[in-house]
Design a protein around this motif. Structure first.
Motif, short mmCIF file in Angstrom:
data_model
loop_
_atom_site.label_atom_id
_atom_site.label_comp_id
_atom_site.label_asym_id
_atom_site.label_seq_id
_atom_site.Cartn_x
_atom_site.Cartn_y
_atom_site.Cartn_z
N GLY A 172 2.33 -13.56 -20.54
CA GLY A 172 3.46 -13.94 -21.20
C GLY A 172 3.30 -14.72 -22.41
O GLY A 172 3.97 -14.83 -23.22
N ASP A 173 2.24 -15.76 -21.98
CA ASP A 173 1.88 -16.86 -23.11
C ASP A 173 1.40 -16.46 -24.47
O ASP A 173 1.20 -17.15 -25.48
N LYS A 174 0.67 -14.71 -24.07
CA LYS A 174 0.63 -14.60 -25.89
C LYS A 174 0.86 -13.81 -26.58
O LYS A 174 0.52 -12.38 -27.54
N THR A 175 2.76 -13.77 -25.40
CA THR A 175 3.87 -12.56 -26.82
C THR A 175 4.52 -13.63 -27.28
O THR A 175 4.84 -14.69 -26.62
N PHE A 176 4.96 -12.74 -28.21
CA PHE A 176 6.24 -13.05 -29.22
C PHE A 176 7.63 -12.07 -29.23
O PHE A 176 7.41 -11.15 -29.07
N LEU A 177 8.88 -12.47 -29.04
CA LEU A 177 9.91 -11.47 -29.00
C LEU A 177 10.16 -11.71 -30.17
O LEU A 177 9.92 -12.11 -31.59
N LEU A 178 9.83 -9.53 -31.41
CA LEU A 178 10.91 -9.64 -32.50
C LEU A 178 12.40 -9.17 -31.86
O LEU A 178 12.27 -7.97 -31.24
N THR A 179 12.93 -9.23 -33.38
CA THR A 179 14.82 -9.06 -32.42
C THR A 179 15.52 -8.68 -33.89
O THR A 179 15.35 -9.98 -34.29
N GLY A 180 16.73 -8.34 -33.22
CA GLY A 180 17.80 -7.95 -34.08
C GLY A 180 18.53 -9.28 -33.67
O GLY A 180 19.89 -9.40 -34.54
N VAL A 211 20.51 -12.14 -32.67
CA VAL A 211 20.27 -13.56 -33.83
C VAL A 211 21.02 -14.84 -33.17
O VAL A 211 20.82 -15.87 -33.39
N ASN A 212 21.53 -14.61 -31.66
CA ASN A 212 22.49 -15.40 -31.22
C ASN A 212 21.51 -15.96 -29.64
O ASN A 212 20.30 -16.21 -29.89
N ALA A 213 22.56 -17.28 -29.42
CA ALA A 213 21.60 -18.41 -28.53
C ALA A 213 21.19 -17.38 -27.03
O ALA A 213 20.00 -17.62 -26.41
N GLN A 214 21.61 -16.31 -27.16
CA GLN A 214 20.88 -15.41 -25.54
C GLN A 214 19.62 -14.82 -26.47
O GLN A 214 18.46 -14.38 -25.64
N SER A 215 19.33 -14.99 -26.99
CA SER A 215 17.60 -13.76 -27.77
C SER A 215 16.95 -15.88 -27.51
O SER A 215 15.27 -15.61 -27.01
N ILE A 216 17.21 -16.62 -27.35
CA ILE A 216 16.68 -17.97 -27.51
C ILE A 216 16.75 -18.59 -25.73
O ILE A 216 15.29 -18.18 -25.28
N ARG A 217 17.51 -18.15 -25.30
CA ARG A 217 17.54 -18.33 -24.10
C ARG A 217 16.53 -16.98 -23.03
O ARG A 217 15.54 -17.44 -21.65
N THR A 218 16.74 -15.96 -23.23
CA THR A 218 15.81 -15.21 -22.85
C THR A 218 14.58 -15.24 -23.44
O THR A 218 13.52 -15.12 -22.48
N ALA A 219 14.13 -15.26 -24.33
CA ALA A 219 12.76 -16.53 -24.87
C ALA A 219 12.01 -17.32 -23.23
O ALA A 219 10.84 -16.98 -23.51
N GLU A 220 12.52 -18.26 -23.21
CA GLU A 220 12.55 -19.47 -22.41
C GLU A 220 12.68 -19.22 -21.54
O GLU A 220 11.32 -19.28 -20.32
N VAL A 221 12.57 -18.22 -20.62
CA VAL A 221 13.24 -17.55 -19.44
C VAL A 221 11.51 -16.47 -19.42
O VAL A 221 11.35 -16.37 -18.16
N LEU A 222 11.75 -15.82 -20.61
CA LEU A 222 10.71 -15.10 -20.41
C LEU A 222 8.88 -15.51 -20.59
O LEU A 222 7.67 -16.02 -21.25
N ASP A 223 9.40 -17.34 -20.71
CA ASP A 223 7.61 -18.13 -20.98
C ASP A 223 7.63 -18.10 -22.87
O ASP A 223 6.17 -18.19 -23.30
N ILE A 224 8.08 -17.28 -23.34
CA ILE A 224 7.76 -16.99 -24.89
C ILE A 224 8.39 -18.29 -25.68
O ILE A 224 9.53 -18.13 -25.21
N ASN A 225 7.73 -19.02 -26.56
CA ASN A 225 8.45 -19.82 -27.92
C ASN A 225 8.39 -19.13 -28.88
O ASN A 225 8.68 -20.41 -30.02
N THR A 226 7.72 -18.40 -29.66
CA THR A 226 7.91 -17.58 -30.60
C THR A 226 9.02 -16.06 -30.68
O THR A 226 8.59 -15.70 -29.99
N ILE A 227 9.97 -16.40 -31.52
CA ILE A 227 10.60 -15.49 -32.18
C ILE A 227 11.06 -15.32 -33.22
O ILE A 227 10.98 -16.08 -34.52
N ILE A 228 10.39 -14.00 -33.15
CA ILE A 228 10.50 -13.55 -35.61
C ILE A 228 11.54 -12.55 -34.96
O ILE A 228 12.23 -11.50 -34.44
N TYR A 229 12.63 -12.55 -36.53
CA TYR A 229 14.21 -11.60 -36.30
C TYR A 229 13.42 -11.06 -37.26
O TYR A 229 13.44 -11.08 -38.79
#
Lengths: 136, 120
Positions: free
Chosen positions: B47-55, B57-75
């Motif tokens: 989990g801590d070596k994972t980032f989220l790649l997504t299209g 761009v709303n708050a849910q992408s950020i909240r979902t990442a936080e739930v997954l212990d992901i702190n890096t998102i690339i849109y």
């Protein structure tokens, strides 16, 4: 035993996930192991989102003792076919929910997958989801 | 692969960085999803070596990442969060980037670079 209760409102998309974030913070401060914490956060978030999208609103109750229990109780309208709702990919989310990134049809299946105990009952008067997680 | 190299591969630019040391952090997995329950189904052990790649761009992408212990998102597709969502990202100490590439192109380049899927 420690108990917490949170009110969830129908269609409150602006705050979707906020309660789960608060609960995760509480459990993290109590020293819940990261692997369990992550599973609980996923289940809680999915169930909170389900309540916002599909129900007339309800409450989330969190109980902490030697195990951690969640009760998600809403005010209806109920799930017509629980077996269908448990199928990955099956979704009744509307366009508004999908625009916001919900409605993948993975919610209940995800919740069951990450929970140690999972029980769901539903009628037109409401749905009650009971989840338990072992922390010892 | 460290994040700095990943950003170069994707020609990604910074939207908000909460922790500058993140650029030299090693990532091994990527969670790719536009529907957040799909992201939540991808529980990988790293989990801590994972980032989220997504299209998304709303708050849910950020909240979902936080739930997954992901702190890096690339849109993808040059998307950036609106100010109201950016505030949530800052509060959650997220590191947010954007690339002009499409999801298809970004995934192809990341796969070629050796990144693994976060699907368990």
């Amino acid at each position: 035993m420690m108990e917490y209760s949170y009110v969830i409102n129908k269609d409150d998309y602006a705050n979707a996930g906020k309660v789960s974030t608060q609960i995760k913070k509480i459990l993290k401060e109590l020293g819940v192991p990261p692997e369990v914490l992550r599973r609980m956060a996923i289940a809680c978030y999915e169930a909170e989102i389900n309540m916002i999208i599909h129900s007339y609103g309800g409450i989330i109750k969190l109980s902490i003792s030697d195990q951690i229990s969640f009760v998600f109780k809403d005010k209806g309208p109920g799930i017509p076919d629980i077996n269908m709702a448990m199928q990955p990919g099956y979704s009744t989310a509307d366009d508004r929910a999908r625009e916001l990134g919900f409605g993948a049809g993975m919610g209940l299946a995800n919740i069951k997958k990450v929970s140690d105990e999972f029980d769901i009952e539903s009628s037109v008067e409401g749905t009650t989801l009971n989840l338990r997680f072992n922390i010892l | 692969m460290i994040l700095r190299e990943i950003l170069e591969v994707l020609k990604a630019t910074e939207v908000h960085v909460s922790d500058t040391t993140i650029l030299d952090k090693d990532f091994t997995h990527v969670s790719v999803a536009d529907l957040m329950s799909d992201a939540l189904a991808m529980v990988c052990s790293a989990g801590d070596k994972t980032f989220l790649l997504t299209g998304l761009v709303n708050a849910q992408s950020i909240r979902t990442a936080e739930v997954l212990d992901i702190n890096t998102i690339i849109y993808v597709r040059d998307k950036t969060p609106q100010d109201v969502d950016l505030i949530i990202g800052k509060d959650m100490n997220m590191n947010l980037f954007t690339t002009r590439l499409s999801m298809y192109e970004a995934c192809g380049l990341l796969y070629e670079s050796g990144l693994q899927t976060a699907t368990k």
